[in-house]
Design a protein around this motif. Structure first.
Motif, PDB file in Angstrom:
ATOM      1  N   GLY A  69       0.801  -1.223   0.000  1.00  0.00           N
ATOM      2  CA  GLY A  69       0.000   0.000   0.000  1.00  0.00           C
ATOM      3  C   GLY A  69       0.830   1.267   0.000  1.00  0.00           C
ATOM      4  N   GLN A  70       2.031   1.196  -0.583  1.00  0.00           N
ATOM      5  CA  GLN A  70       2.912   2.367  -0.562  1.00  0.00           C
ATOM      6  C   GLN A  70       2.538   3.417  -1.604  1.00  0.00           C
ATOM      7  OE1 GLN A  70       5.758   2.939   1.302  1.00  0.00           O
ATOM      8  NE2 GLN A  70       5.540   1.117   2.554  1.00  0.00           N
ATOM      9  N   PHE A  71       1.800   3.022  -2.626  1.00  0.00           N
ATOM     10  CA  PHE A  71       1.401   4.006  -3.640  1.00  0.00           C
ATOM     11  C   PHE A  71       0.113   3.562  -4.329  1.00  0.00           C
ATOM     12  CE2 PHE A  71       3.899   0.911  -5.919  1.00  0.00           C
ATOM     13  CZ  PHE A  71       3.194   0.737  -7.091  1.00  0.00           C
ATOM     14  N   ASP A  72      -0.507   4.486  -5.033  1.00  0.00           N
ATOM     15  CA  ASP A  72      -1.770   4.168  -5.702  1.00  0.00           C
ATOM     16  C   ASP A  72      -1.626   4.128  -7.213  1.00  0.00           C
ATOM     17  OD1 ASP A  72      -3.214   4.260  -3.216  1.00  0.00           O
ATOM     18  OD2 ASP A  72      -2.929   6.430  -3.300  1.00  0.00           O
ATOM     19  N   VAL A  73      -0.809   5.044  -7.715  1.00  0.00           N
ATOM     20  CA  VAL A  73      -0.658   5.122  -9.165  1.00  0.00           C
ATOM     21  C   VAL A  73       0.834   5.042  -9.492  1.00  0.00           C
ATOM     22  CG1 VAL A  73      -1.053   6.528 -11.212  1.00  0.00           C
ATOM     23  CG2 VAL A  73      -2.689   6.587  -9.338  1.00  0.00           C
ATOM     24  N   CYS A  74       1.158   4.286 -10.502  1.00  0.00           N
ATOM     25  CA  CYS A  74       2.568   4.141 -10.869  1.00  0.00           C
ATOM     26  C   CYS A  74       2.774   4.561 -12.322  1.00  0.00           C
ATOM     27  CB  CYS A  74       2.987   2.692 -10.664  1.00  0.00           C
ATOM     28  SG  CYS A  74       4.615   2.354 -11.262  1.00  0.00           S
ATOM     29  N   THR A  75       3.743   5.417 -12.544  1.00  0.00           N
ATOM     30  CA  THR A  75       4.025   5.879 -13.899  1.00  0.00           C
ATOM     31  C   THR A  75       5.490   5.613 -14.231  1.00  0.00           C
ATOM     32  OG1 THR A  75       2.505   7.671 -13.399  1.00  0.00           O
ATOM     33  CG2 THR A  75       3.682   7.804 -15.468  1.00  0.00           C
ATOM     34  N   LEU A  76       5.699   5.161 -15.436  1.00  0.00           N
ATOM     35  CA  LEU A  76       7.045   4.812 -15.884  1.00  0.00           C
ATOM     36  C   LEU A  76       7.530   5.873 -16.872  1.00  0.00           C
ATOM     37  CD1 LEU A  76       9.136   2.392 -15.896  1.00  0.00           C
ATOM     38  CD2 LEU A  76       7.918   1.575 -17.880  1.00  0.00           C
ATOM     39  N   PHE A  77       8.747   6.348 -16.661  1.00  0.00           N
ATOM     40  CA  PHE A  77       9.329   7.337 -17.570  1.00  0.00           C
ATOM     41  C   PHE A  77      10.487   6.715 -18.327  1.00  0.00           C
ATOM     42  CE2 PHE A  77       7.167  11.188 -16.406  1.00  0.00           C
ATOM     43  CZ  PHE A  77       6.651  10.868 -15.172  1.00  0.00           C
ATOM     44  N   TYR A  78      10.440   6.797 -19.608  1.00  0.00           N
ATOM     45  CA  TYR A  78      11.549   6.303 -20.421  1.00  0.00           C
ATOM     46  C   TYR A  78      11.538   7.041 -21.748  1.00  0.00           C
ATOM     47  CZ  TYR A  78       8.109   3.627 -23.051  1.00  0.00           C
ATOM     48  OH  TYR A  78       7.049   3.274 -23.823  1.00  0.00           O
ATOM     49  N   SER A  79      12.475   6.701 -22.588  1.00  0.00           N
ATOM     50  CA  SER A  79      12.567   7.384 -23.863  1.00  0.00           C
ATOM     51  C   SER A  79      12.272   6.386 -24.973  1.00  0.00           C
ATOM     52  CB  SER A  79      13.971   7.953 -24.011  1.00  0.00           C
ATOM     53  OG  SER A  79      14.037   8.750 -25.143  1.00  0.00           O
ATOM     54  N   ALA A  80      11.220   6.631 -25.724  1.00  0.00           N
ATOM     55  CA  ALA A  80      10.856   5.708 -26.797  1.00  0.00           C
ATOM     56  C   ALA A  80      11.753   5.953 -28.000  1.00  0.00           C
ATOM     57  CB  ALA A  80       9.399   5.890 -27.176  1.00  0.00           C
ATOM     58  N   PHE A  81      12.228   4.865 -28.563  1.00  0.00           N
ATOM     59  CA  PHE A  81      13.152   4.973 -29.687  1.00  0.00           C
ATOM     60  C   PHE A  81      12.380   5.137 -30.986  1.00  0.00           C
ATOM     61  CE2 PHE A  81      15.720   3.106 -33.057  1.00  0.00           C
ATOM     62  CZ  PHE A  81      16.884   3.829 -32.913  1.00  0.00           C
ATOM     63  N   GLN A  82      12.600   6.254 -31.643  1.00  0.00           N
ATOM     64  CA  GLN A  82      11.915   6.474 -32.917  1.00  0.00           C
ATOM     65  C   GLN A  82      12.886   6.173 -34.054  1.00  0.00           C
ATOM     66  OE1 GLN A  82       8.881   8.321 -32.376  1.00  0.00           O
ATOM     67  NE2 GLN A  82       8.072   8.044 -34.412  1.00  0.00           N
ATOM     68  N   ASN A  83      13.953   6.944 -34.082  1.00  0.00           N
ATOM     69  CA  ASN A  83      15.082   6.626 -34.961  1.00  0.00           C
ATOM     70  C   ASN A  83      16.328   7.237 -34.335  1.00  0.00           C
ATOM     71  OD1 ASN A  83      15.134   9.389 -35.646  1.00  0.00           O
ATOM     72  ND2 ASN A  83      13.548   9.014 -37.180  1.00  0.00           N
ATOM     73  N   VAL A  84      17.417   7.218 -35.071  1.00  0.00           N
ATOM     74  CA  VAL A  84      18.676   7.624 -34.454  1.00  0.00           C
ATOM     75  C   VAL A  84      18.625   9.074 -33.963  1.00  0.00           C
ATOM     76  CG1 VAL A  84      21.139   7.867 -34.867  1.00  0.00           C
ATOM     77  CG2 VAL A  84      19.900   6.002 -35.903  1.00  0.00           C
ATOM     78  N   ILE A  85      17.894   9.901 -34.683  1.00  0.00           N
ATOM     79  CA  ILE A  85      17.885  11.319 -34.329  1.00  0.00           C
ATOM     80  C   ILE A  85      16.771  11.645 -33.347  1.00  0.00           C
ATOM     81  CG2 ILE A  85      17.958  13.649 -35.294  1.00  0.00           C
ATOM     82  CD1 ILE A  85      18.531  12.197 -38.011  1.00  0.00           C
ATOM     83  N   THR A  86      15.692  10.932 -33.422  1.00  0.00           N
ATOM     84  CA  THR A  86      14.549  11.260 -32.572  1.00  0.00           C
ATOM     85  C   THR A  86      14.322  10.200 -31.496  1.00  0.00           C
ATOM     86  OG1 THR A  86      13.601  11.702 -34.730  1.00  0.00           O
ATOM     87  CG2 THR A  86      12.307  12.338 -32.817  1.00  0.00           C
ATOM     88  N   GLN A  87      14.349  10.643 -30.247  1.00  0.00           N
ATOM     89  CA  GLN A  87      13.907   9.799 -29.154  1.00  0.00           C
ATOM     90  C   GLN A  87      12.881  10.598 -28.380  1.00  0.00           C
ATOM     91  OE1 GLN A  87      17.426  10.583 -29.100  1.00  0.00           O
ATOM     92  NE2 GLN A  87      17.826   8.961 -30.579  1.00  0.00           N
ATOM     93  N   ILE A  88      11.775   9.967 -28.064  1.00  0.00           N
ATOM     94  CA  ILE A  88      10.702  10.721 -27.426  1.00  0.00           C
ATOM     95  C   ILE A  88      10.585  10.323 -25.969  1.00  0.00           C
ATOM     96  CG2 ILE A  88       8.262  11.280 -27.537  1.00  0.00           C
ATOM     97  CD1 ILE A  88       8.456  10.149 -30.469  1.00  0.00           C
ATOM     98  N   PRO A  89      10.871  11.271 -25.059  1.00  0.00           N
ATOM     99  CA  PRO A  89      10.654  10.960 -23.648  1.00  0.00           C
ATOM    100  C   PRO A  89       9.168  10.676 -23.423  1.00  0.00           C
ATOM    101  CG  PRO A  89      11.593  13.166 -23.911  1.00  0.00           C
ATOM    102  CD  PRO A  89      11.360  12.637 -25.270  1.00  0.00           C
TER     103      PRO A  89
END
Lengths: 132, 297
Positions: free
Chosen positions: B168-188
């Protein structure tokens, strides 16, 4: 020749197999079951065991899976394996390693439910070792 | 103005820096290929998993006793943010853009009076966030020693999350990462893990079963209880693999830029070095000639 079953085996790391096959035997949580084409839709968990595949040209392929899910739907059979190793690459030593890991899981388990689960896993692995 | 020796030294030092950045770029390019392959190899599994989950949740719809992993705890007071970044720097804005996204979210939640907790996966995110949120970061998961990220690591992280959730330490969990689009573009990217966001998109629409009914072995809720934690691990794994590919991509383009800048700098320095050398020779000649002229005169 009879119609073929569309079969896919995926593990988290890669797509292991995607082919049309004659039949597949799945080590279901509540017993093995064979899947041919036009099987009724089923969703089942798997215990650690061997997926036995009869390929389109009648050859036999055996792949070891460490638990996961199998889903049969009208489009075919999808196996989501937690870990999958082709039996050709699998030997007694590798299996012994799995058993050792499972044993550690049993020892490390914090709650009774987890312990029971780990124990089940261990027993099934041992059974598998005996059957080899 | 710098003298010739200083210029010479600078040129040497910039040249060796350029060598390093070029080597890093090549290493990143080689690693990128592998990271990209494994990120792409992991996609089918998570897609199939999502399809199965969508199927199952459709079957469970409207039933009581849905798992809290899916339905949530009914509150959204405490948020857990899992910030996945790299272990190493020198990869452009990669780490800082993920940290920035997490920081914005954390500030937003704090402003709304919510409690925020953080788990940092990867040292760089921790470094970026520790000054501001040191009291909120509950754990730093170090993956430095791990060469190839696999299911085991993701499973470890997922079981940590699950344990906190069960306590019961938290209610909502969100994950942050960077999605790989191509070599130049990565989307947090921010992705909500708990309660599970089952996408009800068109491609995940339940299949037409021609009136057949799914059989479940064992019962639906048992499968779901098994599937949801595993889905969590899969999502974490996917995030880590995407991150791995993004990191290498970001590093590659950052190092490419650095190599090019170093090249420009070397050109400029060489130009002014040559000019100065020329000027020096000229002035030496003038001295000699005027000396000779003086003797002749």
């Amino acid at each position: 020749m009879a119609e073929l079953l569309k079969f896919e085996l995926v593990s988290p790391e890669k797509l292991l197999m995607s082919a049309d096959v004659q039949s597949v035997v799945i080590p279901g949580a509540e017993g093995d079951f064979g899947v041919f084409v036009n099987h009724a839709p089923v969703l089942s968990t798997m215990r650690p065991g061997i997926v036995d595949i009869t390929t389109a040209d009648g050859k036999n392929e055996r792949i070891f899976v460490r638990g996961g899910f199998a889903e049969v739907n009208p489009t075919g059979l999808t196996v989501l394996a937690e870990q999958a190793v082709n039996m050709d690459e699998m030997d007694a030593a590798a299996l012994a390693q799995h058993i050792k890991n499972a044993q550690e899981d049993v020892n490390d388990a914090t709650s009774d439910a987890k312990k029971q689960k780990a124990q089940e896993m261990l027993d099934q692995l041992k059974q598998l070792e005996a059957s080899l | 103005m710098a003298n010739l020796k200083d210029l010479k030294n600078r040129i040497t030092s910039v040249t060796s820096t350029q060598k390093i950045t070029r080597a890093m770029q090549m290493v990143a390019a080689a690693k990128l290929r592998r990271a990209q392959e494994s990120a792409e190899a992991a996609r089918p599994f998570s897609e199939r998993m999502a399809a199965v989950l969508a199927n199952l949740s459709a079957a469970m719809e409207g039933r009581e006793g849905a798992s809290p992993l899916m339905a949530g705890t009914g509150k959204d007071q405490t948020h857990l943010l899992i910030v996945c970044t790299a272990e190493r720097g020198l990869c452009g804005g990669f780490n800082s853009s993920i940290a920035k996204l997490a920081r914005i979210k954390a500030n937003e939640l704090t402003a709304q009076g919510k409690d925020v907790k953080m788990i940092c996966v990867g040292k760089k995110g921790y470094d970026a966030l520790k000054r501001e949120f040191s009291s909120k970061i509950i754990e730093l998961i170090d993956l430095k020693a791990v060469k190839n990220i696999g299911f085991t690591e993701a499973d470890d992280i997922a079981s940590k999350i699950l344990k906190l959730f069960d306590d019961g330490q938290f209610d909502v969990c969100t994950l942050f990462y960077s999605a790989f689009q191509n070599v130049i573009t990565q989307i947090p990217t921010a992705q909500q893990l708990i309660p599970a966001n089952v996408e009800k998109s068109d491609d995940a629409a339940p299949l037409d079963l021609n009136g057949a009914i799914y059989e479940y072995e064992p019962e639906e809720d048992e499968i779901l209880a098994d599937l949801l934690p595993r889905n969590l691990a899969i999502q974490v794994l996917r995030a880590l693999l995407e991150n791995g590919a993004s990191e290498q991509g970001a590093r590659m383009s950052a190092m490419d830029n650095a190599t090019r800048n170093a090249g420009e700098m070397i050109d400029k320095l060489t130009l002014s070095y040559n000019r100065q050398r020329q000027a020096q020779i000229t002035s030496e000649l003038i001295e000699i000639i005027s000396g000779a002229e003086a003797l002749n005169g």
